[in-house]
Scaffold this motif. Structure first.
Motif, PDB file in Angstrom:
ATOM      1  N   ALA A  82       0.825  -1.214   0.000  1.00 45.26           N
ATOM      2  CA  ALA A  82       0.000   0.000   0.000  1.00 45.26           C
ATOM      3  C   ALA A  82       0.856   1.259   0.000  1.00 45.26           C
ATOM      4  CB  ALA A  82      -0.939  -0.001   1.199  1.00 45.26           C
ATOM      5  N   ALA A  83       1.934   1.244   0.773  1.00 39.57           N
ATOM      6  CA  ALA A  83       2.808   2.421   0.840  1.00 39.57           C
ATOM      7  C   ALA A  83       3.479   2.669  -0.513  1.00 39.57           C
ATOM      8  CB  ALA A  83       3.851   2.241   1.935  1.00 39.57           C
ATOM      9  N   LEU A  84       3.935   1.614  -1.166  1.00 35.70           N
ATOM     10  CA  LEU A  84       4.562   1.779  -2.477  1.00 35.70           C
ATOM     11  C   LEU A  84       3.551   2.282  -3.503  1.00 35.70           C
ATOM     12  CD1 LEU A  84       6.873  -1.371  -2.743  1.00 35.70           C
ATOM     13  CD2 LEU A  84       7.469   0.946  -1.988  1.00 35.70           C
ATOM     14  N   ALA A  85       2.318   1.822  -3.392  1.00 32.74           N
ATOM     15  CA  ALA A  85       1.269   2.258  -4.324  1.00 32.74           C
ATOM     16  C   ALA A  85       0.900   3.719  -4.149  1.00 32.74           C
ATOM     17  CB  ALA A  85       0.028   1.384  -4.150  1.00 32.74           C
ATOM     18  N   ARG A  86       1.216   4.283  -2.990  1.00 37.54           N
ATOM     19  CA  ARG A  86       0.847   5.669  -2.705  1.00 37.54           C
ATOM     20  C   ARG A  86       2.047   6.615  -2.709  1.00 37.54           C
ATOM     21  NH1 ARG A  86      -3.508   3.573  -3.339  1.00 37.54           N
ATOM     22  NH2 ARG A  86      -5.406   4.006  -2.177  1.00 37.54           N
ATOM     23  N   GLY A  87       3.126   6.202  -3.359  1.00 35.13           N
ATOM     24  CA  GLY A  87       4.253   7.112  -3.515  1.00 35.13           C
ATOM     25  C   GLY A  87       5.446   6.846  -2.625  1.00 35.13           C
ATOM     26  N   GLY A  88       5.383   5.812  -1.800  1.00 32.52           N
ATOM     27  CA  GLY A  88       6.543   5.456  -0.991  1.00 32.52           C
ATOM     28  C   GLY A  88       7.609   4.781  -1.840  1.00 32.52           C
ATOM     29  N   ARG A  89       8.830   4.788  -1.337  1.00 34.12           N
ATOM     30  CA  ARG A  89       9.949   4.111  -2.012  1.00 34.12           C
ATOM     31  C   ARG A  89      10.368   2.899  -1.187  1.00 34.12           C
ATOM     32  NH1 ARG A  89      14.525   7.855  -2.091  1.00 34.12           N
ATOM     33  NH2 ARG A  89      13.422   8.899  -0.424  1.00 34.12           N
ATOM     34  N   ASP A  90      10.643   1.807  -1.869  1.00 38.77           N
ATOM     35  CA  ASP A  90      11.072   0.586  -1.193  1.00 38.77           C
ATOM     36  C   ASP A  90      12.383   0.822  -0.449  1.00 38.77           C
ATOM     37  OD1 ASP A  90      11.182  -2.183  -0.512  1.00 38.77           O
ATOM     38  OD2 ASP A  90      12.599  -2.466  -2.149  1.00 38.77           O
ATOM     39  N   ASN A  91      12.409   0.370   0.807  1.00 37.17           N
ATOM     40  CA  ASN A  91      13.629   0.449   1.607  1.00 37.17           C
ATOM     41  C   ASN A  91      13.918  -0.911   2.245  1.00 37.17           C
ATOM     42  OD1 ASN A  91      15.847   1.900   2.581  1.00 37.17           O
ATOM     43  ND2 ASN A  91      14.815   2.347   4.504  1.00 37.17           N
ATOM     44  N   GLY A  92      13.284  -1.965   1.715  1.00 40.32           N
ATOM     45  CA  GLY A  92      13.459  -3.318   2.226  1.00 40.32           C
ATOM     46  C   GLY A  92      12.158  -4.083   2.118  1.00 40.32           C
ATOM     47  N   ALA A  93      12.094  -5.030   1.203  1.00 39.90           N
ATOM     48  CA  ALA A  93      10.876  -5.809   0.984  1.00 39.90           C
ATOM     49  C   ALA A  93      10.522  -6.608   2.234  1.00 39.90           C
ATOM     50  CB  ALA A  93      11.083  -6.759  -0.194  1.00 39.90           C
ATOM     51  N   PRO A  94       9.246  -6.931   2.403  1.00 38.72           N
ATOM     52  CA  PRO A  94       8.845  -7.739   3.550  1.00 38.72           C
ATOM     53  C   PRO A  94       9.614  -9.058   3.590  1.00 38.72           C
ATOM     54  CG  PRO A  94       6.922  -6.841   2.468  1.00 38.72           C
ATOM     55  CD  PRO A  94       8.099  -6.536   1.583  1.00 38.72           C
ATOM     56  N   GLY A  95      10.096  -9.390   4.762  1.00 42.11           N
ATOM     57  CA  GLY A  95      10.839 -10.633   4.925  1.00 42.11           C
ATOM     58  C   GLY A  95      11.437 -10.740   6.302  1.00 42.11           C
ATOM     59  N   LEU A  96      12.009 -11.902   6.577  1.00 42.45           N
ATOM     60  CA  LEU A  96      12.696 -12.122   7.844  1.00 42.45           C
ATOM     61  C   LEU A  96      13.986 -11.320   7.889  1.00 42.45           C
ATOM     62  CD1 LEU A  96      12.193 -15.964   8.283  1.00 42.45           C
ATOM     63  CD2 LEU A  96      11.302 -14.157   9.780  1.00 42.45           C
ATOM     64  N   ARG A  97      14.305 -10.807   9.040  1.00 52.72           N
ATOM     65  CA  ARG A  97      15.548 -10.073   9.277  1.00 52.72           C
ATOM     66  C   ARG A  97      16.276 -10.769  10.421  1.00 52.72           C
ATOM     67  NH1 ARG A  97      13.018  -8.004   5.586  1.00 52.72           N
ATOM     68  NH2 ARG A  97      13.378  -5.977   4.673  1.00 52.72           N
ATOM     69  N   PRO A  98      16.965 -11.892  10.143  1.00 52.62           N
ATOM     70  CA  PRO A  98      17.591 -12.668  11.215  1.00 52.62           C
ATOM     71  C   PRO A  98      18.663 -11.901  11.977  1.00 52.62           C
ATOM     72  CG  PRO A  98      18.181 -13.544   9.057  1.00 52.62           C
ATOM     73  CD  PRO A  98      17.138 -12.497   8.838  1.00 52.62           C
ATOM     74  N   ASP A  99      19.242 -10.863  11.366  1.00 51.96           N
ATOM     75  CA  ASP A  99      20.224 -10.062  12.095  1.00 51.96           C
ATOM     76  C   ASP A  99      19.563  -9.215  13.177  1.00 51.96           C
ATOM     77  OD1 ASP A  99      19.176  -8.894   9.723  1.00 51.96           O
ATOM     78  OD2 ASP A  99      20.646  -7.283   9.819  1.00 51.96           O
ATOM     79  N   TYR A 100      18.243  -9.015  13.107  1.00 51.12           N
ATOM     80  CA  TYR A 100      17.496  -8.291  14.137  1.00 51.12           C
ATOM     81  C   TYR A 100      16.926  -9.244  15.178  1.00 51.12           C
ATOM     82  CZ  TYR A 100      17.395  -4.303  10.865  1.00 51.12           C
ATOM     83  OH  TYR A 100      17.700  -3.288  10.013  1.00 51.12           O
ATOM     84  N   GLY A 101      16.650 -10.472  14.786  1.00 49.43           N
ATOM     85  CA  GLY A 101      16.076 -11.479  15.671  1.00 49.43           C
ATOM     86  C   GLY A 101      15.566 -12.633  14.832  1.00 49.43           C
ATOM     87  N   ALA A 102      15.511 -13.828  15.418  1.00 49.56           N
ATOM     88  CA  ALA A 102      15.152 -15.033  14.679  1.00 49.56           C
ATOM     89  C   ALA A 102      13.782 -14.943  14.015  1.00 49.56           C
ATOM     90  CB  ALA A 102      15.205 -16.243  15.606  1.00 49.56           C
ATOM     91  N   GLY A 114      10.775  11.632   2.918  1.00 52.66           N
ATOM     92  CA  GLY A 114      12.074  11.117   3.306  1.00 52.66           C
ATOM     93  C   GLY A 114      12.110  10.411   4.647  1.00 52.66           C
ATOM     94  N   TYR A 115      10.972  10.269   5.325  1.00 50.46           N
ATOM     95  CA  TYR A 115      10.946   9.575   6.605  1.00 50.46           C
ATOM     96  C   TYR A 115      10.913   8.070   6.382  1.00 50.46           C
ATOM     97  CZ  TYR A 115      10.069  14.105   8.648  1.00 50.46           C
ATOM     98  OH  TYR A 115      10.175  15.414   9.020  1.00 50.46           O
ATOM     99  N   ARG A 116      11.633   7.344   7.239  1.00 48.60           N
ATOM    100  CA  ARG A 116      11.712   5.895   7.134  1.00 48.60           C
ATOM    101  C   ARG A 116      10.654   5.265   8.035  1.00 48.60           C
ATOM    102  NH1 ARG A 116      16.876   4.049   8.941  1.00 48.60           N
ATOM    103  NH2 ARG A 116      16.778   5.788  10.385  1.00 48.60           N
ATOM    104  N   ILE A 117       9.804   4.423   7.444  1.00 50.03           N
ATOM    105  CA  ILE A 117       8.756   3.762   8.211  1.00 50.03           C
ATOM    106  C   ILE A 117       8.859   2.255   7.984  1.00 50.03           C
ATOM    107  CG2 ILE A 117       7.236   5.753   8.354  1.00 50.03           C
ATOM    108  CD1 ILE A 117       5.601   4.598   6.040  1.00 50.03           C
ATOM    109  N   GLU A 118       8.412   1.502   8.977  1.00 51.11           N
ATOM    110  CA  GLU A 118       8.537   0.050   8.965  1.00 51.11           C
ATOM    111  C   GLU A 118       7.286  -0.548   9.580  1.00 51.11           C
ATOM    112  OE1 GLU A 118      11.103  -3.232  11.553  1.00 51.11           O
ATOM    113  OE2 GLU A 118      11.728  -1.141  11.564  1.00 51.11           O
ATOM    114  N   ALA A 119       6.900  -1.709   9.096  1.00 51.35           N
ATOM    115  CA  ALA A 119       5.896  -2.533   9.772  1.00 51.35           C
ATOM    116  C   ALA A 119       6.594  -3.818  10.190  1.00 51.35           C
ATOM    117  CB  ALA A 119       4.719  -2.842   8.849  1.00 51.35           C
ATOM    118  N   TYR A 120       6.300  -4.289  11.399  1.00 52.00           N
ATOM    119  CA  TYR A 120       7.003  -5.410  11.984  1.00 52.00           C
ATOM    120  C   TYR A 120       6.029  -6.356  12.686  1.00 52.00           C
ATOM    121  CZ  TYR A 120       8.726  -7.680  16.197  1.00 52.00           C
ATOM    122  OH  TYR A 120       8.938  -8.581  17.204  1.00 52.00           O
ATOM    123  N   CYS A 121       6.331  -7.640  12.617  1.00 48.01           N
ATOM    124  CA  CYS A 121       5.700  -8.618  13.490  1.00 48.01           C
ATOM    125  C   CYS A 121       6.736  -9.657  13.863  1.00 48.01           C
ATOM    126  CB  CYS A 121       4.469  -9.274  12.845  1.00 48.01           C
ATOM    127  SG  CYS A 121       4.838 -10.430  11.536  1.00 48.01           S
TER     128      CYS A 121
END
Length: 123
Positions: A82-102, A114-121
């Protein structure tokens, strides 16, 4: 709503001096530190201070990062799409980030200002 906030800083030592003192009366302390980061909270980290090149005092955009809690991985993917569809720029596709946690699953976007936003679970 927010899982954590990250703030870019020019000088980690100077930032630690201020945040250690200012957050202690509120019941928060530094729970994780390194040459380029500090993590503050009570029982879990809610505020990250990250050393970022080119950050000048008074310039909030380069280092500001907001992470929104998502209920599941499909919500992370929907946030990113949704963010990309509304003018956001990709800064990391959805996926696991094992360097942040398993179980750290996140998607990253840069908004039009220019603000960096993230969704996490997790889990």
């Amino acid at each position: 709503m927010l899982n954590h906030v990250s703030i870019g800083v020019a000088d980690i030592a100077r930032a630690r001096d201020l945040y250690d003192a200012a957050l202690a009366p509120l019941g928060y302390r530094c729970l994780d530190s390194g040459e380029a980061h500090l993590g503050y909270g009570a029982d879990a980290i809610g505020l990250w201070l990250l050393k970022e090149e080119g950050v000048s005092p008074g310039d909030p955009r380069p280092g500001l990062h907001l992470c929104f809690e998502a209920p599941d991985r499909s919500a992370v993917a929907a946030f990113h799409e949704a963010a990309l569809a509304r003018g956001g720029r990709d800064n990391g596709a959805p996926g696991l980030r094992p360097d942040y946690g398993a179980d750290y699953f996140a998607g990253f976007v840069i908004d039009p200002d220019g603000y960096r936003i993230e969704a996490y679970c997790g889990g």
